[in-house]
Design an enzyme around this catalytic site. Structure first.
Site, mmCIF file in Angstrom:
data_model
loop_
_atom_site.group_PDB
_atom_site.id
_atom_site.type_symbol
_atom_site.label_atom_id
_atom_site.label_comp_id
_atom_site.label_asym_id
_atom_site.label_seq_id
_atom_site.Cartn_x
_atom_site.Cartn_y
_atom_site.Cartn_z
ATOM 1 N N GLU A 1 0.825 -1.209 0.000
ATOM 2 C CA GLU A 1 0.000 0.000 0.000
ATOM 3 C C GLU A 1 0.862 1.264 0.000
ATOM 4 O O GLU A 1 0.506 2.268 -0.626
ATOM 5 C CB GLU A 1 -0.936 0.000 1.210
ATOM 6 C CG GLU A 1 -2.104 -0.962 1.081
ATOM 7 C CD GLU A 1 -2.978 -0.642 -0.116
ATOM 8 O OE1 GLU A 1 -3.330 0.540 -0.319
ATOM 9 O OE2 GLU A 1 -3.318 -1.572 -0.874
ATOM 10 N N CYS B 1 -14.063 2.134 -14.221
ATOM 11 C CA CYS B 1 -14.321 3.560 -13.980
ATOM 12 C C CYS B 1 -13.002 4.330 -14.058
ATOM 13 O O CYS B 1 -12.533 4.924 -13.089
ATOM 14 C CB CYS B 1 -14.983 3.741 -12.617
ATOM 15 S SG CYS B 1 -15.619 5.397 -12.309
ATOM 16 N N CYS C 1 -18.756 2.911 -18.916
ATOM 17 C CA CYS C 1 -20.007 2.984 -18.158
ATOM 18 C C CYS C 1 -20.993 1.892 -18.564
ATOM 19 O O CYS C 1 -21.800 1.447 -17.744
ATOM 20 C CB CYS C 1 -20.650 4.359 -18.348
ATOM 21 S SG CYS C 1 -19.655 5.731 -17.683
ATOM 22 N N CYS D 1 -20.249 -1.129 -16.459
ATOM 23 C CA CYS D 1 -20.031 -0.875 -15.027
ATOM 24 C C CYS D 1 -21.217 -1.390 -14.225
ATOM 25 O O CYS D 1 -22.377 -1.123 -14.564
ATOM 26 C CB CYS D 1 -19.855 0.622 -14.790
ATOM 27 S SG CYS D 1 -19.637 1.040 -13.037
ATOM 28 N N CYS E 1 -25.835 5.625 -11.167
ATOM 29 C CA CYS E 1 -24.625 6.456 -11.090
ATOM 30 C C CYS E 1 -24.916 7.855 -11.641
ATOM 31 O O CYS E 1 -25.412 8.001 -12.760
ATOM 32 C CB CYS E 1 -23.495 5.796 -11.880
ATOM 33 S SG CYS E 1 -21.996 6.809 -11.976
#
Length: 338
Positions: free
Chosen positions: A35, A184, A191, A194, A200
């Site tokens: 991370e 995205c 889209c 998605c 959305c």
């Protein structure tokens, strides 16, 4: 569990990434390191560095016991070197506190280099604890879905907390990352495919764009660097201050003008031959840096004249951290000797 979370988890199970190096053996230490490396850096770039880092420092104990120079050497080329310094500092704090890595967001954020988003990712991915996370991908997904400007940080955190599921937190967090990376995307998001498109805000209105900064004109600075090279190819390097550009790394002697660079070389030895080489421009996050190199060749026996100025290293056998542009300069094929 909200419909939003269910769809993200379903996407992760079916389409998400499951075989990244830090996923194969998911421990607090490995996820923490990954991370930190992934901050402002793409997965494809991080993978070989993560694998090399794990071979060199397989545990927090080994990392804490290793001198910072060796850690920076392993990090060289990945950039944003404050991350490596913070990682090393945090490892030493963990060792001095008994060697156990934190298990809560509150304890993680007390360590250098770990913010709220990174801490949330660590505990959710490793311990399956519900904790909000807003890396670049998650921020984009939530901002677009909720119709929130990405700059409204407090609003995005409230949304992230509200959407968080009580179970399958690890799958949900990884799903947000993967949905942002694969579907995205910053430009031309897919889209149509998605799983969040039915409700959305961005799909309906196209009003919220990439929450990152536009590539803009950066301030420009020129620095003259001196490549002092012996007959056997060794070069002189100095360690930079702990803070600032390339903090703690080893670099070439640097001066603000060619006159000052030449004055320094003349003070170290008379009648030295120097050659001006092509410049190298490097774009940092906040600065465009133009390096103007002067190469000075000396006999091996003249190394003692520079003994107060740094340490000698062969470019092919570096054991300390060196920034990528400096490495490119010292590994250049030198011009033929006069």
């Amino acid at each position: 569990m909200s419909s939003f979370a269910r769809r993200v988890i379903r996407y992760q199970r079916k389409h998400g990434r499951h075989d990244l190096p830090w996923q194969r053996q998911r421990t607090l230490y490995r996820v923490w390191v990954s991370e930190i490396m992934l901050q402002q850096t793409q997965v494809a770039t991080v993978i070989p560095y993560f694998q090399r880092f794990m071979r060199a420092f397989p545990s927090v104990k080994r990392l804490a016991e290793t001198p910072l120079d060796a850690v920076l050497a392993c990090w060289s080329g990945l950039g944003y070197y404050a991350r490596a310094r913070h990682l090393h500092q945090a490892a030493r704090i963990i060792r001095s506190s008994g060697g156990q890595l934190p298990r809560t967001v509150e304890d993680w954020v007390r360590l250098p280099g770990v913010g709220r988003s990174t801490a949330g990712a660590i505990v959710s991915l490793t311990l399956d604890q519900p904790a909000p996370m807003l890396d670049g991908n998650a921020r984009r997904v939530i901002a677009r879905h909720q119709g929130l400007p990405a700059a409204l940080n407090a609003s995005l955190w409230r949304a992230a907390e509200a959407l968080l599921p009580r179970r399958d937190a690890g799958l949900y967090t990884q799903g947000l990352m993967d949905l942002g990376a694969q579907c995205c995307t910053p430009r031309t998001p897919d889209c149509v495919h998605c799983p969040l498109n039915e409700d959305c805000d961005y799909t309906r209105h196209g009003s919220i764009e990439q929450p990152g900064r536009k590539r803009s004109q950066l301030p420009h600075r020129t620095a003259w660097v001196v490549i002092v090279q012996t007959e056997n190819g060794e070069v002189l390097l100095r360690q930079r201050q702990a803070h600032g550009i390339w903090g703690g790394l080893w670099s070439l002697p640097e001066y603000p003008s060619r006159i000052e660079a030449r004055r320094w070389t003349q003070a170290c030895g008379e009648n030295l031959e120097w050659h001006e080489e092509p410049s190298l421009t490097h774009r940092l996050s906040h600065l465009e840096l133009c390096l103007r190199p002067l190469r000075v060749r000396i006999r091996n026996s003249d190394r003692k004249k520079f003994r107060q100025s740094g340490r000698w290293f062969h470019p092919s056998q570096l054991t300390v951290g060196v920034a990528t542009p400096i490495l490119k300069l010292i590994q250049r094929e030198p011009p033929p000797a006069a």
